[in-house]
Design an enzyme around this catalytic site. Sequence first.
Site, PDB file in Angstrom:
ATOM      1  N   ASP A 195       0.846  -1.191   0.000  1.00 38.18           N
ATOM      2  CA  ASP A 195       0.000   0.000   0.000  1.00 38.18           C
ATOM      3  C   ASP A 195       0.884   1.245   0.000  1.00 38.18           C
ATOM      4  O   ASP A 195       1.593   1.510   0.968  1.00 38.18           O
ATOM      5  CB  ASP A 195      -0.902  -0.038   1.240  1.00 38.18           C
ATOM      6  CG  ASP A 195      -1.782   1.202   1.376  1.00 38.18           C
ATOM      7  OD1 ASP A 195      -1.735   2.073   0.491  1.00 38.18           O
ATOM      8  OD2 ASP A 195      -2.528   1.283   2.370  1.00 38.18           O
TER       9      ASP A 195
ATOM     10  N   GLU B  37      30.429  12.275  -1.529  1.00 33.54           N
ATOM     11  CA  GLU B  37      31.215  12.255  -0.296  1.00 33.54           C
ATOM     12  C   GLU B  37      30.346  12.742   0.867  1.00 33.54           C
ATOM     13  O   GLU B  37      30.481  13.882   1.324  1.00 33.54           O
ATOM     14  CB  GLU B  37      32.443  13.169  -0.428  1.00 33.54           C
ATOM     15  CG  GLU B  37      33.392  12.769  -1.533  1.00 33.54           C
ATOM     16  CD  GLU B  37      34.546  13.764  -1.704  1.00 33.54           C
ATOM     17  OE1 GLU B  37      35.583  13.369  -2.237  1.00 33.54           O
ATOM     18  OE2 GLU B  37      34.393  14.940  -1.295  1.00 33.54           O
TER      19      GLU B  37
ATOM     20  N   GLU C 265      29.310  13.553   4.411  1.00 38.55           N
ATOM     21  CA  GLU C 265      29.886  13.697   5.750  1.00 38.55           C
ATOM     22  C   GLU C 265      28.796  13.468   6.794  1.00 38.55           C
ATOM     23  O   GLU C 265      27.608  13.608   6.501  1.00 38.55           O
ATOM     24  CB  GLU C 265      30.505  15.091   5.900  1.00 38.55           C
ATOM     25  CG  GLU C 265      31.655  15.338   4.936  1.00 38.55           C
ATOM     26  CD  GLU C 265      32.047  16.798   4.812  1.00 38.55           C
ATOM     27  OE1 GLU C 265      33.175  17.065   4.344  1.00 38.55           O
ATOM     28  OE2 GLU C 265      31.226  17.676   5.159  1.00 38.55           O
TER      29      GLU C 265
ATOM     30  N   GLU D 201      36.602  14.445  10.117  1.00 35.73           N
ATOM     31  CA  GLU D 201      36.447  15.675   9.354  1.00 35.73           C
ATOM     32  C   GLU D 201      36.773  16.888  10.231  1.00 35.73           C
ATOM     33  O   GLU D 201      37.166  16.756  11.374  1.00 35.73           O
ATOM     34  CB  GLU D 201      35.037  15.779   8.751  1.00 35.73           C
ATOM     35  CG  GLU D 201      34.959  15.385   7.277  1.00 35.73           C
ATOM     36  CD  GLU D 201      35.751  16.310   6.362  1.00 35.73           C
ATOM     37  OE1 GLU D 201      36.106  17.436   6.803  1.00 35.73           O
ATOM     38  OE2 GLU D 201      36.027  15.920   5.217  1.00 35.73           O
TER      39      GLU D 201
ATOM     40  N   GLU E 241      34.036  11.230   7.721  1.00 36.70           N
ATOM     41  CA  GLU E 241      33.742  10.939   6.314  1.00 36.70           C
ATOM     42  C   GLU E 241      34.293   9.570   5.960  1.00 36.70           C
ATOM     43  O   GLU E 241      35.391   9.205   6.385  1.00 36.70           O
ATOM     44  CB  GLU E 241      34.352  11.995   5.400  1.00 36.70           C
ATOM     45  CG  GLU E 241      34.019  11.777   3.925  1.00 36.70           C
ATOM     46  CD  GLU E 241      34.621  12.832   3.009  1.00 36.70           C
ATOM     47  OE1 GLU E 241      35.185  12.457   1.965  1.00 36.70           O
ATOM     48  OE2 GLU E 241      34.539  14.030   3.355  1.00 36.70           O
TER      49      GLU E 241
ATOM     50  N   HIS F 128      29.786  16.508  -1.229  1.00 41.91           N
ATOM     51  CA  HIS F 128      30.370  16.878  -2.511  1.00 41.91           C
ATOM     52  C   HIS F 128      30.115  15.732  -3.489  1.00 41.91           C
ATOM     53  O   HIS F 128      30.292  14.564  -3.148  1.00 41.91           O
ATOM     54  CB  HIS F 128      31.871  17.132  -2.367  1.00 41.91           C
ATOM     55  CG  HIS F 128      32.197  18.165  -1.333  1.00 41.91           C
ATOM     56  ND1 HIS F 128      33.437  18.270  -0.744  1.00 41.91           N
ATOM     57  CD2 HIS F 128      31.439  19.146  -0.775  1.00 41.91           C
ATOM     58  CE1 HIS F 128      33.444  19.271   0.124  1.00 41.91           C
ATOM     59  NE2 HIS F 128      32.235  19.807   0.131  1.00 41.91           N
TER      60      HIS F 128
ATOM     61  N   ARG G 112      38.861  25.488  -3.334  1.00 41.28           N
ATOM     62  CA  ARG G 112      37.734  24.920  -2.592  1.00 41.28           C
ATOM     63  C   ARG G 112      36.703  25.959  -2.180  1.00 41.28           C
ATOM     64  O   ARG G 112      35.695  25.628  -1.571  1.00 41.28           O
ATOM     65  CB  ARG G 112      38.255  24.153  -1.367  1.00 41.28           C
ATOM     66  CG  ARG G 112      39.041  22.916  -1.760  1.00 41.28           C
ATOM     67  CD  ARG G 112      39.675  22.204  -0.575  1.00 41.28           C
ATOM     68  NE  ARG G 112      40.525  21.116  -1.041  1.00 41.28           N
ATOM     69  CZ  ARG G 112      40.123  19.865  -1.220  1.00 41.28           C
ATOM     70  NH1 ARG G 112      38.862  19.544  -0.993  1.00 41.28           N
ATOM     71  NH2 ARG G 112      40.943  18.927  -1.646  1.00 41.28           N
TER      72      ARG G 112
ATOM     73  N   GLU H  64      33.543  18.342  -9.423  1.00 44.06           N
ATOM     74  CA  GLU H  64      33.056  18.119  -8.059  1.00 44.06           C
ATOM     75  C   GLU H  64      32.104  19.265  -7.705  1.00 44.06           C
ATOM     76  O   GLU H  64      32.529  20.415  -7.586  1.00 44.06           O
ATOM     77  CB  GLU H  64      34.223  18.076  -7.075  1.00 44.06           C
ATOM     78  CG  GLU H  64      33.812  17.956  -5.617  1.00 44.06           C
ATOM     79  CD  GLU H  64      34.982  18.219  -4.667  1.00 44.06           C
ATOM     80  OE1 GLU H  64      34.763  18.080  -3.446  1.00 44.06           O
ATOM     81  OE2 GLU H  64      36.077  18.579  -5.140  1.00 44.06           O
TER      82      GLU H  64
ATOM     83  N   ARG I 235      29.984  21.087  -5.023  1.00 42.97           N
ATOM     84  CA  ARG I 235      30.237  21.115  -3.588  1.00 42.97           C
ATOM     85  C   ARG I 235      29.081  21.619  -2.735  1.00 42.97           C
ATOM     86  O   ARG I 235      29.136  21.556  -1.518  1.00 42.97           O
ATOM     87  CB  ARG I 235      31.484  21.961  -3.320  1.00 42.97           C
ATOM     88  CG  ARG I 235      32.740  21.371  -3.924  1.00 42.97           C
ATOM     89  CD  ARG I 235      33.941  22.312  -3.812  1.00 42.97           C
ATOM     90  NE  ARG I 235      34.285  22.647  -2.450  1.00 42.97           N
ATOM     91  CZ  ARG I 235      34.994  21.875  -1.623  1.00 42.97           C
ATOM     92  NH1 ARG I 235      35.425  20.688  -2.034  1.00 42.97           N
ATOM     93  NH2 ARG I 235      35.273  22.269  -0.413  1.00 42.97           N
TER      94      ARG I 235
END
Length: 473
Positions: free
Chosen positions: A55, A134, A136, A217, A225, A274, A344, A362, A364
């Site tokens: 259901d 990735e 975390e 981290e 991570e 990321h 970054r 990547e 982020r």
Amino acid sequence: MSKSVADVLKLLKDNEVKFVDLRFTDTRGKEQHVTIPAHVVSDSDDWFESGHAFDGSSIAGWKGIQASDMLLIADPDSAFLDPFMDEPTLVMSCDVVEPADGKGYDRDPRSIAKRAEAYLKSTGLGDICYFGPEPEFFIFDSVNWQVDMSGCFCKVNSEEAAWSSAEKFDHGNTGHRPTVKGGYFPVPPVDSLQDMRSAMCLILEEIGVPVEVHHHEVATAGQCEIGTRFDSLVRRADQTQKLKYVVHNVAHQYGKTATFMPKPIVGDNGSGMHVHQSIWKDGKNLFAGNGYAGLSEFALYYIGGIIKHARALNAITNPGTNSYKRLVPGFEAPVKLAYSARNRSASIRIPFVQSDKARRIEVRFPDPTANSYLAFTALMMAGLDGVQNKIHPGDPADKNLYDLPPEEDAKIPTVCSSLEQALEALDKDREFLTRGGVFSNDFIDAYIELKMEEVTRYRMTTHPVEYDMYYSL
């Protein structure tokens, strides 16, 4: 190696499996399950084709009770032996299928992701999209909260936290713990979670999720991570659900509690997810080329599509009100919609790699509360729109975007600052998601309605910090 129906039946027999656990993912990204005796599968000639009826009317954001009958069709390739159940149990991820026409339910996240993979092939642009998320997470000793008419509070308890230096513990206070923003990444005993992460990694490998790295981290209070290997869209989303399941349950076995909430503590780094990605065709990485940072024109257009649609993407990649506690300008958050090699501070980074096979981008800004099936699909659809319409992202941003002069800073667009703003953007910018019937407008409407319930609840709830700011005025 992919598993066939015959492989699953052999697993059932060789391991004397007693139960089969059928799992599917709801709109918010939480795995749900129903369990059947193993003999129901092994004694049937057509169980994998006929599926298991259930259901769907009680799943938030799904069918009403007037059209609730659904089928779970298990994917044998996703099968693994559950490491946490007392009785031998085999787990499989399932597609949710409409019994009337045998097609994937248009609000089932896994079916949406499968339609995305089919759409990519139909465009002729590529035949596979690889994803490497990735996610975390934090591991706390315990957590308490309460929200009712009398007031509200939340309290995180962590022996590893910087604020615990004055606490008295039964076994004594060792004094070894990460400072605020000091968790990346001293050896034990400062990193108190090494053995727990190792246990998680061994189980992930055991159930078919290859691990590449694990570490503490940046944040205090147990931010961690576990890096796992990239894979194709649906398989990688399946594996992300497996990773969350393992992290939650191993922490639980250790008497701890794990959360993928993006900003569970104030004043330290939040948890992101990321997402590395690339598109391949005929065994060739289409992101590799002779342009900026070794990228192809195809990859640059893909980046242009993500930047163009980023604010609509936020509604899916950053789907909670808490997501926007992390995405705050002026802090170490990827809020600037720019791309750069190794920088970054940009929301799209091009990692340095030695081989064209590893060439990728990547993204982020996503966080781990995102539904992986929906997030990976939406990112790919935005990127493909960039390729199809040759949307160039402009020049790369090789400066520190956290420290720009005001006139330069104002020229760079940003992600959304709230879930409500993101949902408004999704409502206005949705056509790219509906191509090839990947997302339906019906699903997008239902998604916005479901998420607006969260926005409204959050807006109506008095926050403790408001007492701090306004009580005495």
